[in-house]
Design a protein around this motif. Structure first.
Motif: not given
Ligand SMILES: C[S@@+](CC[C@H](N)C(=O)[O-])C[C@H]1O[C@@H](n2cnc3c(N)ncnc32)[C@H](O)[C@@H]1O
Length: 204
Positions: A55-63, A122-133, A153-161
């Motif tokens: 989806p569109e990434p969050p407009a603010t916060g840590d990604l 202390a970093l708490r990402p709201t979105a994490l996208w990864s093509n992991p190793p 974050t509690p409602d943060g989401e990761a997308h992994l391929v």
């Protein structure tokens, strides 16, 4: 190139770097890559499937782009969300250097490229996208994902391929049954699965 080269490469010299024309965030761009990083000649097919499925990434916060390589995912996040802080994380110094160079080249000022040990605790990402190793092996991959998914974050989401042939479905099962994360397969294309993953139930 064997994946262990990714862990040892030092920043590429002028002569080793090359330019590449790519489309990221719907824009035609010129970036720099070099041997010794993942997929230096094109945007990897799995990464393209990921970027088409998120989806569109969050407009603010840590990604976070976990395992950023030369930066196609992190740069996409930063171009789409200029008011967010994007953390491009990799163990490969050459990759981190290329991300910094690419961000400068594209006039993007919201990307911080860092090694995992330099990420603020202390970093708490709201979105994490990864093509992991995936090729680091199952135990190391599980540890890596367990650590990072617990930081969401509690409602943060990761997308992994993940490539179907490299264990996408067993990773899906482990994320759900082993780690206790909500997981949904949101795309399946060209031999890759994209998983949307929430924070493990056990995370604080
Ligand atoms: C499949 S590549 C994806 C690269 C890039 N995101 C792309 O799409 O072109 C995975 C990356 O993870 C990196 N990596 C390996 N172990 C890692 C770790 N423990 N923490 C962060 N990145 C790691 C590798 O150096 C490699 O660049």
């Amino acid at each position: 190139m064997p994946e262990d080269h990714y862990f040892t490469a030092v920043p590429a010299s002028d002569g080793e770097r090359r330019t590449l024309h790519v489309v990221l965030a719907g824009r035609e761009l010129e970036v720099e890559t070099a041997g010794g990083v993942f997929s230096p000649d094109h945007v990897d097919l799995g990464t393209r499937v990921l970027l088409r499925s998120v989806p569109e990434p969050p407009a603010t916060g840590d990604l976070v782009d976990l395992g950023c390589g030369w930066g196609p995912v992190a740069l996409t996040m930063a171009l789409l969300s200029p008011a967010a802080r994007v953390w491009a994380v990799d163990v490969n110094e050459r990759a981190l250097d290329l991300v910094r160079r690419n961000a400068r080249r594209l006039g993007v000022d919201n990307v911080t490229a860092v090694a995992p040990q330099d990420v603020p605790p202390a970093l708490r990402p709201t979105a994490l996208w990864s093509n992991p190793p995936i090729r680091v092996g199952k135990a190391a991959l599980h540890e890596l994902l367990g650590t990072w998914l617990a930081r969401l974050t509690p409602d943060g989401e990761a997308h992994l391929v993940v490539q179907r042939n490299l264990g996408a479905d067993s990773l899906h099962a482990w994320l759900h049954d082993g780690l206790g994360c909500p997981v949904e397969r949101v795309a399946s294309a060209k031999g890759f699965r994209v998983l949307r993953v929430g924070r493990p139930a056990s995370a604080e």
